[in-house]
Design a protein around this motif. Structure first.
Motif, mmCIF file in Angstrom:
data_model
loop_
_atom_site.group_PDB
_atom_site.id
_atom_site.type_symbol
_atom_site.label_atom_id
_atom_site.label_comp_id
_atom_site.label_asym_id
_atom_site.label_seq_id
_atom_site.Cartn_x
_atom_site.Cartn_y
_atom_site.Cartn_z
ATOM 1 N N LEU A 218 0.795 -1.108 0.059
ATOM 2 C CA LEU A 218 -0.111 -0.081 0.064
ATOM 3 C C LEU A 218 0.669 1.296 -0.131
ATOM 4 O O LEU A 218 0.738 2.223 -0.892
ATOM 5 C CB LEU A 218 -1.042 -0.061 1.198
ATOM 6 N N LEU A 222 0.973 4.646 -2.293
ATOM 7 C CA LEU A 222 0.622 5.803 -1.901
ATOM 8 C C LEU A 222 1.948 6.732 -2.425
ATOM 9 O O LEU A 222 1.779 7.940 -2.739
ATOM 10 C CB LEU A 222 0.667 5.689 -0.253
ATOM 11 N N ILE A 245 -7.464 3.813 -6.186
ATOM 12 C CA ILE A 245 -7.105 2.608 -5.462
ATOM 13 C C ILE A 245 -8.230 1.574 -5.340
ATOM 14 O O ILE A 245 -9.141 1.782 -4.886
ATOM 15 C CB ILE A 245 -6.242 2.856 -4.031
ATOM 16 N N GLY A 248 -6.182 -2.019 -1.325
ATOM 17 C CA GLY A 248 -5.265 -1.236 -0.332
ATOM 18 C C GLY A 248 -5.106 -2.121 0.876
ATOM 19 O O GLY A 248 -4.526 -1.583 1.777
ATOM 20 N N SER A 259 -1.550 -4.186 -3.323
ATOM 21 C CA SER A 259 -2.135 -3.314 -3.615
ATOM 22 C C SER A 259 -2.473 -2.980 -5.112
ATOM 23 O O SER A 259 -1.746 -3.606 -5.819
ATOM 24 C CB SER A 259 -1.605 -1.764 -3.013
#
Ligand code: ZN
Ligand code: ZN
Length: 415
Positions: A218, A222, A245, A248, A259
């Protein structure tokens, strides 16, 4: 065979072997009145067809009912219909007339997940069918062929791109489609666009007991968003990068092992799209390196081309809309951008993709409010006006070969 009566021929010149003639403006006006009346006479039929499609929304490639109703209407009105063209069960081609020019009016009829006809493709479909049936009168009078081509799955799969690859638009002189919107605009700025699907694979671990053992998929995602946000400062103002997304992680106390996300990259031209695609991909590669997660990515097979508006054709359409009392601008002063699979057709053949207003400016396309507008009286009025203007534009092209030559010349020069 061109059915042109002697009294409408204006002798413009003569050489040894043939006469050069043109058709008088009065005759063109007469046939335009006929096609307008023809659409008007079908107000109830077309309105009902539009509402029927609207209240039976079908997703891309599943538009069985809509394709069935549209093809039946065309067949009942003298078109020769081929269903399931290009190995796509809900695509179709309806033809009327003979020889050149071959003018295609395109129909879309797919809906959106959850939102139904929030893009108003029921209006596109019935507008195309109405314009096609009325254009028979133009073809009967002046010759040429009119096609109504059913193009499924615009929203989710770029159906026209698949159909273009399979040769559906190879033999056309012109292609036209009208989309509902919030203002009357004869051209559209549609961007080149391609989707990107991302997965990061990390290593699961207890998020508190042994986080040092984990690799956080994840966090890689990000970091990619952060990198793309930084990149966005330094790209052309007409380009767009956006994404979501879709996975996640599973639980807050587990270091996310996987992810996933979907992204779209858009640009004004194919060259800049390629440049931007590389930069966007580097954001994910960088995040993979930083996090230690393994990156897997896949670009969509279909790549939407930018819209190449044929201005000569757009001007004709605008004039015809204006003759119906609508105020049409040639370009969008607010420069709203999107992408459409019509862009790919516009690279192959002179094309237009105008918008007809069916709602106030505040209403957003792809919203429940726009879905309501697509079933409103204003929606039906917009659909009928657009059908009339399309059929009048067909009259312009089949009645005067010079008009079509100008359209084609512009297309060739823009290549
Ligand atoms: Zn849409
Ligand atoms: Zn649409």
């Amino acid at each position: 065979m061109r059915n042109v009566s002697v009294e409408i021929l204006l002798l413009l010149g003569y050489n040894k072997n043939y006469f050069v003639y043109s058709i008088s403006n009065m005759e063109i006006k007469k046939v335009k009145d006929l096609v307008v009346n023809e659409v008007e006479a079908r107000r109830n039929q077309l309105g009902e067809l539009s509402l029927k499609i609207h209240s039976n929304p079908e997703l891309g490639f599943q538009e069985v009912k809509a394709a069935g109703w549209l093809t039946r209407y065309l067949e009942e009105n003298g078109f020769y219909v081929e269903r399931g063209i290009c190995q796509l069960p809900t695509a179709f081609k309806a033809s009327y007339g003979n020889g050149r020019p071959v003018i295609a009016i395109l129909a879309e009829y797919d809906a959106l997940p959850d939102l139904g006809h929030a893009c108003g493709h029921n209006i596109i479909a019935t507008c195309a069918v109405g314009a096609g049936v009325a254009s028979k009168l133009a073809v009967d009078q002046f010759g040429g062929s009119i096609l109504v081509i059913g193009t499924p799955a615009e929203e989710l799969y770029g159906g026209k791109i698949i159909m273009a690859d399979r040769g559906a638009f190879d033999d056309l002189d012109v292609a036209m489609i009208v989309h509902p919107g919030t203002s009357d605009i004869a051209t559209t700025q549609m961007l080149a666009c391609q989707g990107l699907h991302i997965e990061f694979f990390g290593k699961a671990a207890h998020a508190a007991a042994s986080p040092e053992e984990g690799i956080n998929a994840l966090e890689a995602m990000l970091q990619s968003f952060t990198a793309i946000n930084s990149l966005r400062q330094h790209i052309r103002s007409t380009a767009r990068i956006h994404g979501i997304i879709t996975d996640g992680g599973e639980a807050a106390n587990v270091v996310p092992v996987h992810s996933a996300g979907s992204f779209i990259v858009r640009a004004m031209d194919n060259a800049y799209l390629d440049e931007l695609k590389e930069k966007v991909l580097n954001c994910f590669i960088g995040a993979a390196t930083a996090s230690g997660a393994r990156l897997q990515y896949k670009w969509d097979e279909v790549c939407y081309a930018p819209m190449r508006n044929n201005l000569a054709l757009a001007q004709l359409f605008a004039q015809n809309m204006q003759s119906l009392g609508r105020s049409v601008s040639l370009s969008d002063p607010e420069h709203a951008f999107g992408s459409t699979d019509m862009g790919n057709i516009s690279q192959l053949v002179p094309s237009i993709h105008p918008f007809v207003a069916i709602a106030e400016k505040e209403v957003q396309v792809h919203s429940p409010e726009f879905a309501s507008a697509a079933a409103s009286d204003r929606g039906i009025k917009g659909m009928l006006d657009a059908a009339k203007a399309l059929a009048m534009t067909v009259v312009d092209m089949v009645a005067n070969s010079e008009t079509l030559s100008n359209i084609k010349e512009e297309f060739e020069q823009a290549k």
